[in-house]
Scaffold this motif. Structure first.
Motif, PDB file in Angstrom:
ATOM      1  N   ALA A 144      10.546  16.464   2.013  1.00 34.60           N
ATOM      2  CA  ALA A 144      11.733  17.291   2.229  1.00 34.60           C
ATOM      3  C   ALA A 144      12.651  16.645   3.255  1.00 34.60           C
ATOM      4  O   ALA A 144      12.200  16.060   4.237  1.00 34.60           O
ATOM      5  CB  ALA A 144      11.319  18.681   2.694  1.00 34.60           C
ATOM      6  N   TYR A 145      13.970  16.741   3.019  1.00 35.11           N
ATOM      7  CA  TYR A 145      14.961  16.170   3.934  1.00 35.11           C
ATOM      8  C   TYR A 145      14.985  16.942   5.248  1.00 35.11           C
ATOM      9  O   TYR A 145      14.977  16.360   6.324  1.00 35.11           O
ATOM     10  CB  TYR A 145      16.336  16.190   3.283  1.00 35.11           C
ATOM     11  CG  TYR A 145      17.403  15.491   4.094  1.00 35.11           C
ATOM     12  CD1 TYR A 145      17.422  14.105   4.188  1.00 35.11           C
ATOM     13  CD2 TYR A 145      18.392  16.216   4.765  1.00 35.11           C
ATOM     14  CE1 TYR A 145      18.393  13.448   4.923  1.00 35.11           C
ATOM     15  CE2 TYR A 145      19.371  15.573   5.504  1.00 35.11           C
ATOM     16  CZ  TYR A 145      19.364  14.190   5.579  1.00 35.11           C
ATOM     17  OH  TYR A 145      20.328  13.551   6.322  1.00 35.11           O
ATOM     18  N   TYR A 146      15.035  18.272   5.156  1.00 31.24           N
ATOM     19  CA  TYR A 146      14.985  19.117   6.348  1.00 31.24           C
ATOM     20  C   TYR A 146      13.573  19.654   6.507  1.00 31.24           C
ATOM     21  O   TYR A 146      12.992  20.171   5.554  1.00 31.24           O
ATOM     22  CB  TYR A 146      15.953  20.308   6.223  1.00 31.24           C
ATOM     23  CG  TYR A 146      17.405  19.938   6.307  1.00 31.24           C
ATOM     24  CD1 TYR A 146      17.923  19.352   7.455  1.00 31.24           C
ATOM     25  CD2 TYR A 146      18.274  20.193   5.252  1.00 31.24           C
ATOM     26  CE1 TYR A 146      19.263  19.024   7.542  1.00 31.24           C
ATOM     27  CE2 TYR A 146      19.618  19.866   5.329  1.00 31.24           C
ATOM     28  CZ  TYR A 146      20.104  19.284   6.481  1.00 31.24           C
ATOM     29  OH  TYR A 146      21.431  18.957   6.565  1.00 31.24           O
ATOM     30  N   LYS A 147      13.031  19.542   7.702  1.00 30.45           N
ATOM     31  CA  LYS A 147      11.686  20.056   7.933  1.00 30.45           C
ATOM     32  C   LYS A 147      11.627  21.566   7.732  1.00 30.45           C
ATOM     33  O   LYS A 147      10.579  22.132   7.453  1.00 30.45           O
ATOM     34  CB  LYS A 147      11.194  19.680   9.339  1.00 30.45           C
ATOM     35  CG  LYS A 147      12.006  20.251  10.488  1.00 30.45           C
ATOM     36  CD  LYS A 147      11.425  19.824  11.828  1.00 30.45           C
ATOM     37  CE  LYS A 147      12.203  20.387  13.013  1.00 30.45           C
ATOM     38  NZ  LYS A 147      13.564  19.877  13.132  1.00 30.45           N
ATOM     39  N   GLU A 148      12.810  22.232   7.845  1.00 30.49           N
ATOM     40  CA  GLU A 148      12.850  23.674   7.625  1.00 30.49           C
ATOM     41  C   GLU A 148      12.667  24.028   6.148  1.00 30.49           C
ATOM     42  O   GLU A 148      12.391  25.170   5.803  1.00 30.49           O
ATOM     43  CB  GLU A 148      14.194  24.251   8.102  1.00 30.49           C
ATOM     44  CG  GLU A 148      14.440  24.123   9.600  1.00 30.49           C
ATOM     45  CD  GLU A 148      15.233  22.868   9.931  1.00 30.49           C
ATOM     46  OE1 GLU A 148      15.184  21.911   9.122  1.00 30.49           O
ATOM     47  OE2 GLU A 148      15.882  22.830  10.982  1.00 30.49           O
ATOM     48  N   GLY A 149      12.879  23.033   5.263  1.00 29.45           N
ATOM     49  CA  GLY A 149      12.760  23.282   3.826  1.00 29.45           C
ATOM     50  C   GLY A 149      13.841  24.250   3.369  1.00 29.45           C
ATOM     51  O   GLY A 149      14.994  24.145   3.753  1.00 29.45           O
ATOM     52  N   ILE A 150      13.444  25.236   2.543  1.00 28.61           N
ATOM     53  CA  ILE A 150      14.402  26.212   2.028  1.00 28.61           C
ATOM     54  C   ILE A 150      14.703  27.289   3.066  1.00 28.61           C
ATOM     55  O   ILE A 150      15.548  28.149   2.874  1.00 28.61           O
ATOM     56  CB  ILE A 150      13.878  26.843   0.701  1.00 28.61           C
ATOM     57  CG1 ILE A 150      14.923  27.762   0.033  1.00 28.61           C
ATOM     58  CG2 ILE A 150      12.571  27.579   0.928  1.00 28.61           C
ATOM     59  CD1 ILE A 150      16.166  27.074  -0.390  1.00 28.61           C
ATOM     60  N   ASN A 151      14.067  27.241   4.192  1.00 26.13           N
ATOM     61  CA  ASN A 151      14.338  28.218   5.250  1.00 26.13           C
ATOM     62  C   ASN A 151      15.704  27.949   5.881  1.00 26.13           C
ATOM     63  O   ASN A 151      16.135  26.791   5.996  1.00 26.13           O
ATOM     64  CB  ASN A 151      13.249  28.156   6.327  1.00 26.13           C
ATOM     65  CG  ASN A 151      11.901  28.572   5.792  1.00 26.13           C
ATOM     66  OD1 ASN A 151      11.795  29.579   5.097  1.00 26.13           O
ATOM     67  ND2 ASN A 151      10.870  27.791   6.074  1.00 26.13           N
ATOM     68  N   GLU A 189       0.865  -1.188   0.000  1.00 22.97           N
ATOM     69  CA  GLU A 189       0.000   0.000   0.000  1.00 22.97           C
ATOM     70  C   GLU A 189       0.897   1.232   0.000  1.00 22.97           C
ATOM     71  O   GLU A 189       1.828   1.350   0.795  1.00 22.97           O
ATOM     72  CB  GLU A 189      -0.894   0.005   1.241  1.00 22.97           C
ATOM     73  CG  GLU A 189      -1.851   1.183   1.289  1.00 22.97           C
ATOM     74  CD  GLU A 189      -2.754   1.156   2.509  1.00 22.97           C
ATOM     75  OE1 GLU A 189      -3.421   2.185   2.773  1.00 22.97           O
ATOM     76  OE2 GLU A 189      -2.782   0.122   3.209  1.00 22.97           O
ATOM     77  N   LYS A 190       0.631   2.140  -0.901  1.00 19.41           N
ATOM     78  CA  LYS A 190       1.470   3.334  -1.014  1.00 19.41           C
ATOM     79  C   LYS A 190       1.117   4.351   0.072  1.00 19.41           C
ATOM     80  O   LYS A 190      -0.051   4.495   0.444  1.00 19.41           O
ATOM     81  CB  LYS A 190       1.307   3.971  -2.402  1.00 19.41           C
ATOM     82  CG  LYS A 190       1.813   3.085  -3.538  1.00 19.41           C
ATOM     83  CD  LYS A 190       1.610   3.757  -4.878  1.00 19.41           C
ATOM     84  CE  LYS A 190       2.100   2.843  -6.005  1.00 19.41           C
ATOM     85  NZ  LYS A 190       1.295   1.598  -6.091  1.00 19.41           N
ATOM     86  N   PRO A 191       2.096   5.083   0.571  1.00 17.75           N
ATOM     87  CA  PRO A 191       1.820   6.132   1.560  1.00 17.75           C
ATOM     88  C   PRO A 191       1.153   7.331   0.890  1.00 17.75           C
ATOM     89  O   PRO A 191       1.208   7.485  -0.333  1.00 17.75           O
ATOM     90  CB  PRO A 191       3.216   6.490   2.066  1.00 17.75           C
ATOM     91  CG  PRO A 191       4.108   6.201   0.903  1.00 17.75           C
ATOM     92  CD  PRO A 191       3.520   4.994   0.219  1.00 17.75           C
ATOM     93  N   ALA A 192       0.547   8.183   1.698  1.00 16.50           N
ATOM     94  CA  ALA A 192      -0.021   9.432   1.169  1.00 16.50           C
ATOM     95  C   ALA A 192       1.136  10.336   0.732  1.00 16.50           C
ATOM     96  O   ALA A 192       2.025  10.659   1.530  1.00 16.50           O
ATOM     97  CB  ALA A 192      -0.862  10.118   2.237  1.00 16.50           C
ATOM     98  N   PHE A 193       1.131  10.737  -0.535  1.00 19.11           N
ATOM     99  CA  PHE A 193       2.254  11.501  -1.065  1.00 19.11           C
ATOM    100  C   PHE A 193       2.364  12.901  -0.468  1.00 19.11           C
ATOM    101  O   PHE A 193       3.414  13.535  -0.566  1.00 19.11           O
ATOM    102  CB  PHE A 193       2.172  11.577  -2.588  1.00 19.11           C
ATOM    103  CG  PHE A 193       2.476  10.285  -3.288  1.00 19.11           C
ATOM    104  CD1 PHE A 193       3.219   9.285  -2.665  1.00 19.11           C
ATOM    105  CD2 PHE A 193       2.024  10.048  -4.584  1.00 19.11           C
ATOM    106  CE1 PHE A 193       3.508   8.080  -3.299  1.00 19.11           C
ATOM    107  CE2 PHE A 193       2.317   8.854  -5.242  1.00 19.11           C
ATOM    108  CZ  PHE A 193       3.058   7.874  -4.597  1.00 19.11           C
ATOM    109  N   GLU A 233       4.150  18.712  -4.919  1.00 17.89           N
ATOM    110  CA  GLU A 233       5.267  19.659  -4.963  1.00 17.89           C
ATOM    111  C   GLU A 233       6.226  19.435  -3.795  1.00 17.89           C
ATOM    112  O   GLU A 233       5.804  19.277  -2.649  1.00 17.89           O
ATOM    113  CB  GLU A 233       4.756  21.097  -4.939  1.00 17.89           C
ATOM    114  CG  GLU A 233       5.856  22.129  -5.114  1.00 17.89           C
ATOM    115  CD  GLU A 233       5.337  23.557  -5.163  1.00 17.89           C
ATOM    116  OE1 GLU A 233       6.163  24.486  -5.170  1.00 17.89           O
ATOM    117  OE2 GLU A 233       4.097  23.739  -5.186  1.00 17.89           O
ATOM    118  N   GLY A 234       7.521  19.418  -4.094  1.00 17.26           N
ATOM    119  CA  GLY A 234       8.531  19.230  -3.061  1.00 17.26           C
ATOM    120  C   GLY A 234       8.886  17.779  -2.787  1.00 17.26           C
ATOM    121  O   GLY A 234       9.798  17.500  -2.004  1.00 17.26           O
ATOM    122  N   THR A 235       8.166  16.853  -3.431  1.00 10.87           N
ATOM    123  CA  THR A 235       8.441  15.438  -3.221  1.00 10.87           C
ATOM    124  C   THR A 235       9.223  14.872  -4.397  1.00 10.87           C
ATOM    125  O   THR A 235       9.334  15.490  -5.452  1.00 10.87           O
ATOM    126  CB  THR A 235       7.138  14.636  -3.054  1.00 10.87           C
ATOM    127  OG1 THR A 235       6.363  14.734  -4.265  1.00 10.87           O
ATOM    128  CG2 THR A 235       6.316  15.163  -1.888  1.00 10.87           C
TER     129      THR A 235
END
Length: 357
Positions: free
Chosen positions: A168-175, A16-20, A132-134
Motif C-alpha cells: 500500500a502507498y499510504y500506511k493508513e490504507g483505505i482509512n 532474490e524476491k522480497p516477501a510479498f 491482497e492489497g499488493t
C-alpha cells in the motif's frame, strides 16, 4: 496489436524476491527493464528488454540541467486464478505522449510501448505479488540524453520501463488521512506544466509536503497558483468532494493533471447515476459546506493509492473533521469497485482490464 521486433536479453543473475506480505512502496525492482532510444533523424529505435541495470549518462546530459523528462505510473495485478491484469494501460501511454508534447519530447508509438510493457511483465511475471492489497507498480519514463549545456530540446532520448512489486502507498490504507490546506506554496499554474507528468512538478511540491508532514499531516491540498482560492489537487492526487448529495471535482484547467483514476471514478459515478460534476470549487465553498453540515465526504484518487479518503482538513487554524473522520459510503464503494475490477474479483462492464498473456 501489431507484431513488433523487441529484442530480449535475459539476466544470468536473478535477484532474490522480497516477501510479498512485507512489501513497501517502490523499493524493490524486478530482474529486467524495457529500453528504447530516440535519435533525431532516425526516430524511436532499438526496442529491447535487458537485465535491470544502472544507467550511464554524460554529466552534461540535458535532463540533469533543464529537467526534460516525463513519466507515468500504472499497475499490474495477479488474480486468484493466476491471471495478470493491467488497468487501462492505453490511457497511461496516451497521457505520457501528451506530457511529451508539452516538454518537446518526440512522441512514441503507443502500441509498441504497450507491447514492450506486456512482454516485460510476461518475462518478470513471478514478481507480480499474490497477497491482497499488493500489485506490480509500473514506471515508464523518458529523459533527454544529449550532452549539451545550451537551453534547447535534446536531439536524443531514452525510454525505459521498470517494475516494482509494492504494498500500500499510504500506511493508513483505505482509512482516512489528515490533509493540510497549503496557503504559501503552489503546485502549478495554468499555462505551466501542471497537466504534464514531469519531474519538476514533484520536486517543487516537496517543500510543502515536508512542512505538512512535520505538522502531522499526510499531504497538502493545493490551491490555484493565481488567486490561491480554488482547489486543484491533493498531494499528487486528484480530489473529490461530496456536498449535499452531489460529488464535485475540480474541472481540468491546464494546471491539473488528468488522472486515469479520476476519469474512471467519474465514469463509475455516472454509471451508478450518482450526481457528479466537474467545476471550479473554492476552499471557501468547502468551509461553508462544512459549517452548514453538508460536506459529507472527501477523497483523493490516483494510481498509487487508488482512493484515499480525507478525514480532516486543516485550514486557517481550524480542523474540519469530515464524516466523523471515517471513510464515507461513496469512497468505500468506489474503492471496492475499482480494486475489484483491477484484481478481477468484480465484473468489468467498461472493458478496462487488459490481460497479460
Amino acid at each position: 496489436m501489431k507484431d513488433f521486433d523487441i529484442k530480449v536479453e535475459l539476466t544470468k543473475d536473478k535477484k532474490e524476491k522480497p516477501a510479498f506480505d512485507q512489501l513497501s512502496f517502490g523499493t524493490n525492482f524486478t530482474d529486467h527493464m524495457f529500453v528504447m532510444d530516440y535519435t533525431k533523424g532516425q526516430g524511436w529505435h532499438d526496442p529491447r528488454i535487458i537485465p535491470y541495470q544502472p544507467i550511464t549518462l554524460d554529466p552534461a546530459a540535458i535532463v540533469f540541467h533543464y529537467g526534460q523528462t516525463v513519466f507515468e505510473g500504472l499497475k499490474a495485478y495477479r488474480t486468484k486464478d493466476e491471471e495478470i491484469l493491467l488497468f487501462r494501460p492505453d490511457q497511461n501511454m496516451k497521457r505520457l505522449n501528451r506530457s511529451n508534447e508539452r516538454l518537446c519530447i518526440p512522441v512514441f508509438d503507443e502500441e509498441l510501448a504497450l507491447a514492450g510493457l506486456k512482454k516485460l511483465i510476461s518475462i518478470d511475471k513471478d514478481w507480480v505479488p499474490n497477497v491482497e492489497g499488493t500489485s506490480l507498480y509500473i514506471r515508464p519514463f523518458i529523459f533527454a540524453t544529449e550532452p549539451y549545456l545550451g537551453v534547447a530540446a535534446s536531439d536524443t532520448y531514452r525510454f525505459l520501463i521498470i517494475l516494482s512489486p509494492v504494498g500500500a502507498y499510504y500506511k493508513e490504507g483505505i482509512n482516512p488521512v489528515k490533509i493540510a490546506v497549503e496557503q504559501e506554496y503552489v503546485r502549478a499554474v495554468t499555462g505551466g506544466t501542471g497537466n504534464a507528468k514531469t519531474a519538476g512538478n514533484y520536486a517543487g511540491s516537496l517543500k510543502a509536503q515536508v512542512v505538512a508532514d512535520a505538522a502531522g499531516y499526510s499531504q497538502v491540498l493545493w490551491l490555484d497558483g493565481k488567486e490561491k482560492k480554488y482547489i486543484e489537487e491533493v498531494g499528487s492526487m486528484n480530489v473529490f468532494f461530496k456536498i449535499n448529495g452531489e460529488v464535485i471535482t475540480p474541472v481540468l484547467n491546464g494546471s491539473i493533471l488528468e488522472g486515469i483514476t479520476r476519469k474512471s471514478v467519474i465514469e463509475l459515478l455516472n454509471h451508478w447515476d450518482i450526481p457528479v460534476v466537474e467545476r471550479k470549487i473554492s476552499i471557501d465553498e468547502i468551509f461553508r459546506a462544512y459549517q452548514e453540515g453538508v460536506l459529507e465526504e472527501a477523497f483523493g484518487t490516483g494510481t498509487a493509492a487508488v482512493i484515499s479518503p480525507i478525514g480532516e482538513l486543516f485550514w486557517q487554524g481550524e480542523k474540519l473533521v469530515i464524516n466523523n473522520g471515517e471513510t464515507g459510503a461513496i469512497s468505500k464503494k468506489v474503492y471496492d469497485s475499482l480494486t475489484g475490477i483491477q484484481t478481477g474479483t468484480k465484473e468489468d462492464p467498461f472493458g478496462w482490464r487488459v490481460k497479460v498473456e
